[in-house]
Structures are given as structure tokens and as C-alpha cells.
Design a protein around this motif. Structure first.
Motif, PDB file in Angstrom:
ATOM      1  N   VAL A  83       0.873  -1.325  -0.041  1.00  0.00           N
ATOM      2  CA  VAL A  83      -0.090  -0.060   0.034  1.00  0.00           C
ATOM      3  C   VAL A  83       0.774   1.424  -0.130  1.00  0.00           C
ATOM      4  N   VAL A  84       0.577   2.205  -0.700  1.00  0.00           N
ATOM      5  CA  VAL A  84       1.267   3.528  -1.095  1.00  0.00           C
ATOM      6  C   VAL A  84       1.750   4.119   0.378  1.00  0.00           C
ATOM      7  N   GLN A  85       2.892   4.632   0.682  1.00  0.00           N
ATOM      8  CA  GLN A  85       3.264   5.159   1.870  1.00  0.00           C
ATOM      9  C   GLN A  85       3.206   6.579   1.790  1.00  0.00           C
ATOM     10  N   LEU A  86       2.300   7.282   2.687  1.00  0.00           N
ATOM     11  CA  LEU A  86       2.245   8.770   2.747  1.00  0.00           C
ATOM     12  C   LEU A  86       3.429   9.072   3.737  1.00  0.00           C
ATOM     13  N   ILE A  87       4.078  10.196   3.240  1.00  0.00           N
ATOM     14  CA  ILE A  87       5.322  10.912   3.901  1.00  0.00           C
ATOM     15  C   ILE A  87       4.957  12.147   4.447  1.00  0.00           C
ATOM     16  N   GLY A  88       3.842  12.980   3.867  1.00  0.00           N
ATOM     17  CA  GLY A  88       3.851  14.303   4.284  1.00  0.00           C
ATOM     18  C   GLY A  88       2.694  15.035   3.656  1.00  0.00           C
ATOM     19  N   PHE A  89       2.264  16.083   4.171  1.00  0.00           N
ATOM     20  CA  PHE A  89       1.061  16.805   3.762  1.00  0.00           C
ATOM     21  C   PHE A  89       1.202  18.378   3.795  1.00  0.00           C
ATOM     22  N   CYS A  90       0.371  18.793   3.023  1.00  0.00           N
ATOM     23  CA  CYS A  90       0.080  20.532   3.103  1.00  0.00           C
ATOM     24  C   CYS A  90      -1.280  20.697   3.377  1.00  0.00           C
ATOM     25  N   PHE A  91      -1.654  21.483   4.255  1.00  0.00           N
ATOM     26  CA  PHE A  91      -3.292  21.984   4.332  1.00  0.00           C
ATOM     27  C   PHE A  91      -3.040  23.281   4.695  1.00  0.00           C
ATOM     28  N   GLU A  92      -3.464  24.173   3.607  1.00  0.00           N
ATOM     29  CA  GLU A  92      -3.441  25.664   4.020  1.00  0.00           C
ATOM     30  C   GLU A  92      -4.878  26.070   3.261  1.00  0.00           C
ATOM     31  N   GLY A  93      -6.071  26.055   4.100  1.00  0.00           N
ATOM     32  CA  GLY A  93      -7.253  26.311   3.504  1.00  0.00           C
ATOM     33  C   GLY A  93      -7.730  25.381   2.382  1.00  0.00           C
ATOM     34  N   LEU A  94      -8.077  26.030   1.110  1.00  0.00           N
ATOM     35  CA  LEU A  94      -8.125  25.298   0.078  1.00  0.00           C
ATOM     36  C   LEU A  94      -6.992  24.609  -0.679  1.00  0.00           C
ATOM     37  N   LYS A  95      -6.089  25.181  -0.169  1.00  0.00           N
ATOM     38  CA  LYS A  95      -4.629  24.451  -0.683  1.00  0.00           C
ATOM     39  C   LYS A  95      -4.333  23.439   0.022  1.00  0.00           C
ATOM     40  N   GLN A  96      -4.511  22.038  -0.795  1.00  0.00           N
ATOM     41  CA  GLN A  96      -4.414  20.791   0.160  1.00  0.00           C
ATOM     42  C   GLN A  96      -3.352  20.094  -0.819  1.00  0.00           C
ATOM     43  N   ALA A  97      -2.712  19.155  -0.436  1.00  0.00           N
ATOM     44  CA  ALA A  97      -1.637  18.233  -0.991  1.00  0.00           C
ATOM     45  C   ALA A  97      -1.297  17.156  -0.132  1.00  0.00           C
ATOM     46  N   LEU A  98      -1.009  15.706  -0.702  1.00  0.00           N
ATOM     47  CA  LEU A  98      -0.529  14.717  -0.213  1.00  0.00           C
ATOM     48  C   LEU A  98       0.862  14.406  -0.683  1.00  0.00           C
ATOM     49  N   VAL A  99       1.695  14.042  -0.100  1.00  0.00           N
ATOM     50  CA  VAL A  99       3.195  13.817  -0.423  1.00  0.00           C
ATOM     51  C   VAL A  99       3.280  12.186  -0.285  1.00  0.00           C
ATOM     52  N   TYR A 100       3.635  11.556  -1.323  1.00  0.00           N
ATOM     53  CA  TYR A 100       3.710  10.021  -1.474  1.00  0.00           C
ATOM     54  C   TYR A 100       5.328   9.502  -1.802  1.00  0.00           C
ATOM     55  N   ASP A 101       5.719   8.565  -1.506  1.00  0.00           N
ATOM     56  CA  ASP A 101       7.138   8.168  -2.161  1.00  0.00           C
ATOM     57  C   ASP A 101       6.736   8.081  -3.449  1.00  0.00           C
ATOM     58  N   PHE A 102       7.724   8.252  -4.359  1.00  0.00           N
ATOM     59  CA  PHE A 102       7.492   8.325  -5.825  1.00  0.00           C
ATOM     60  C   PHE A 102       7.799   6.712  -6.246  1.00  0.00           C
ATOM     61  N   MET A 103       6.979   6.224  -7.080  1.00  0.00           N
ATOM     62  CA  MET A 103       7.044   5.054  -7.578  1.00  0.00           C
ATOM     63  C   MET A 103       7.958   4.952  -9.082  1.00  0.00           C
ATOM     64  N   SER A 104       8.983   4.622  -9.264  1.00  0.00           N
ATOM     65  CA  SER A 104       9.727   4.759 -10.311  1.00  0.00           C
ATOM     66  C   SER A 104       9.266   4.284 -11.708  1.00  0.00           C
ATOM     67  N   ASN A 105       8.546   2.916 -11.431  1.00  0.00           N
ATOM     68  CA  ASN A 105       8.220   2.188 -12.623  1.00  0.00           C
ATOM     69  C   ASN A 105       6.652   2.384 -13.085  1.00  0.00           C
ATOM     70  N   GLY A 106       6.218   3.591 -12.452  1.00  0.00           N
ATOM     71  CA  GLY A 106       4.911   3.997 -12.870  1.00  0.00           C
ATOM     72  C   GLY A 106       3.845   2.972 -12.611  1.00  0.00           C
ATOM     73  N   SER A 107       2.540   3.304 -13.404  1.00  0.00           N
ATOM     74  CA  SER A 107       1.341   2.436 -13.156  1.00  0.00           C
ATOM     75  C   SER A 107       1.556   1.324 -13.809  1.00  0.00           C
ATOM     76  N   LEU A 108       0.751   0.227 -13.277  1.00  0.00           N
ATOM     77  CA  LEU A 108       0.395  -1.105 -13.958  1.00  0.00           C
ATOM     78  C   LEU A 108      -0.034  -0.887 -15.342  1.00  0.00           C
ATOM     79  N   ASP A 109      -0.819   0.033 -15.821  1.00  0.00           N
ATOM     80  CA  ASP A 109      -1.612  -0.174 -17.076  1.00  0.00           C
ATOM     81  C   ASP A 109      -0.612   0.165 -18.035  1.00  0.00           C
ATOM     82  N   LYS A 110       0.673   0.628 -17.841  1.00  0.00           N
ATOM     83  CA  LYS A 110       1.601   0.917 -18.864  1.00  0.00           C
ATOM     84  C   LYS A 110       2.531  -0.205 -18.973  1.00  0.00           C
ATOM     85  N   LEU A 111       2.170  -1.124 -18.224  1.00  0.00           N
ATOM     86  CA  LEU A 111       3.040  -2.537 -18.354  1.00  0.00           C
ATOM     87  C   LEU A 111       2.148  -3.627 -18.208  1.00  0.00           C
ATOM     88  N   ILE A 112       0.715  -3.460 -18.615  1.00  0.00           N
ATOM     89  CA  ILE A 112      -0.087  -4.456 -18.580  1.00  0.00           C
ATOM     90  C   ILE A 112      -0.223  -5.481 -19.425  1.00  0.00           C
TER      91      ILE A 112
END
Length: 260
Positions: A83-112
């Protein structure tokens, strides 16, 4: 900023909190976009430590504020290799973001359509889904299991990400009620097509996992919009049609042999 949301985030301070200005620096002012979904866009970035990250910038909407808190509260407690790991976040009113580890091999649909590590990948996805259903304090229904939502790290270890459509409910509950459909055509469980959905369970994710397996084994996308016949638009429906035709042909041959 909502006072209750801010108090919640201050109590749950296990993760790194970034300012929105820092987020923009990390992703080099939105330079490298990885993808976009109904809840926001994902960008590639690099921290000062040179670790690469993927940052999901949520769409600016007051209605999504509680959704952010819900997703954050769930993901911060998750600890599983698939399961993807959350490492950080940003929450400033309507400005919101979630920071995850980068997956270097992309998504499975590109390698299906590749045969590389197909067994390890499908087994890892199954374990990730099982963890969401049984390994947390609350059961987590994902509702959008599909190749595009399975990420692969540098070792091709699959990770289940994107909890934008998730639903939480107690471990001892067998079903949860819904009034609207969730998921992606070609991958969502047939039960979710109906207007009056009623109660659903973890089996909707199992159905979607089955569709994912059919794509990988059949080496064909589940949706083929340009198909000649309607039964060919969705791969699993096409398979059902072919199976019924095969049974009918077998039955006709059997009748012919018996002279009926």
C-alpha cells in the motif's frame, strides 16, 4: 481554515507538514505532471535529500476539505508493503496536498501487456487489498481497483494508492450502504451499476481485482469503445458471451450425436 480540521492535524503530527510554497518548490512549480484524476493532479518532485516524491495537489473546493481529512486520517495509519506510503502533507485552507514516495516504474496500466513478474505483481496487489479489508482498525473499501491505480516501485513491487473514492466501516460490519455508484466502467463490480445500490461489501474490490486479472491474463483492455458488438465493449462481458456460446455449441453437438 476550519478550526476542527486544524486541531485534528496538530494532534496527528507524525508526518511532515509542508507549506504550499514549499510544495511548489519541490515540484518545480508544477513542471512534471504525472497524471490527473477526479480529485486532483499528481506531480513529480524532489526533496532536499534528493529523494523523489509524488505530490497529489487536490482540487480547490470547500467540499473536499473533509475528504482530505478523511483520506489523511486513514492513510497516515497504513503500514503495508503493498500500500502506498504517505510521507507528508500540506493543508492551507483550500490549498491541500498529499506527499507520497515516488514509484519509479509508474502505473501497471503501462506494463499490463508484459509478462515480467506477473505472478509477483498480482499476488502483491491481492495482499494490498486484503490489508485494506482486514489489516486496519477500520475496513477500507477502495472502489477503484484498476491497473492505472496500481503503482510499481523500482523493484516492481505493486502498491495500492489513490483513496479518493474509499469508504470506511467497522471490521465487524459485513456491508455498507450506498446510493450512488463509485468506480470506473470496465472495472467496477456489476452491482454498482444499479441505481438503488443498497448494501455492498469488500467483494466489490474483489470483483475489480478479478477484472484486473482478466486484463493481465487476457492481455486486453477491459474497455474497447470501438468494438463492433456491445458485448465486446467490456472484456468480462465478452468472455461471458463466448462461454455461453461454447456451452450452447457443445449442447447442440451432444443433441446431434443422440439423434435428437
Amino acid at each position: 481554515m476550519d478550526k476542527n480540521s486544524e486541531e485534528f492535524l496538530q494532534v496527528h503530527d507524525m508526518l511532515i507538514r509542508y507549506s504550499y510554497s514549499n510544495v511548489k518548490k519541490v515540484i518545480k512549480n508544477f513542471k512534471h505532471k504525472l497524471g490527473e484524476g477526479c480529485y486532483g493532479s499528481v506531480y513529480k518532485g524532489s526533496l532536499r535529500s534528493n529523494n523523489e516524491v509524488a505530490i497529489k495537489i487536490l482540487k480547490q473546493s470547500k467540499a473536499l476539505g473533509q475528504g482530505f481529512i478523511s483520506e489523511f486520517a486513514t492513510i497516515e495509519r497504513i503500514d503495508d508493503v503493498n500500500v502506498v506510503q504517505l510521507i507528508g502533507f500540506c493543508f492551507e485552507g483550500l490549498k491541500q496536498a498529499l506527499v507520497y514516495d515516488f514509484m519509479s516504474n509508474g502505473s501497471l496500466d503501462k506494463l499490463i501487456f508484459l509478462r515480467k513478474k506477473i505472478y509477483e505483481i498480482t499476488l502483491g496487489v491481492a495482499r494490498g487489498i486484503e490489508y485494506l479489508h482486514q489489516g486496519c482498525e477500520m475496513q477500507i473499501l477502495h472502489f477503484d481497483i484498476k491497473p492505472r491505480n496500481i503503482l510499481l516501485d523500482k523493484n516492481f513491487t505493486p502498491k495500492v494508492p489513490d483513496f479518493g473514492l474509499m469508504k470506511l466501516y467497522p471490521i465487524n460490519h459485513s456491508t455498507v450502504s450506498f446510493t450512488t455508484a463509485r468506480g470506473t466502467l470496465g472495472h467496477m463490480a456489476p452491482k454498482l451499476f444499479y441505481k438503488n445500490i443498497g448494501g455492498v461489501s469488500y467483494k466489490v474490490d474483489v470483483d475489480s481485482f478479478g477484472m484486473l486479472l482478466m486484463e493481465m491474463v487476457g492481455r486486453r483492455k477491459n474497455i474497447h469503445a470501438d468494438a463492433e458488438h456491445s458485448s465486446q465493449i467490456y472484456f468480462h462481458y465478452g468472455c461471458t458471451t463466448k462461454l455461453m456460446k461454447a456451452k450452447l455449441l457443445k449442447w447442440k453437438k451432444l443433441r446431434k450425436r443422440k439423434g435428437m
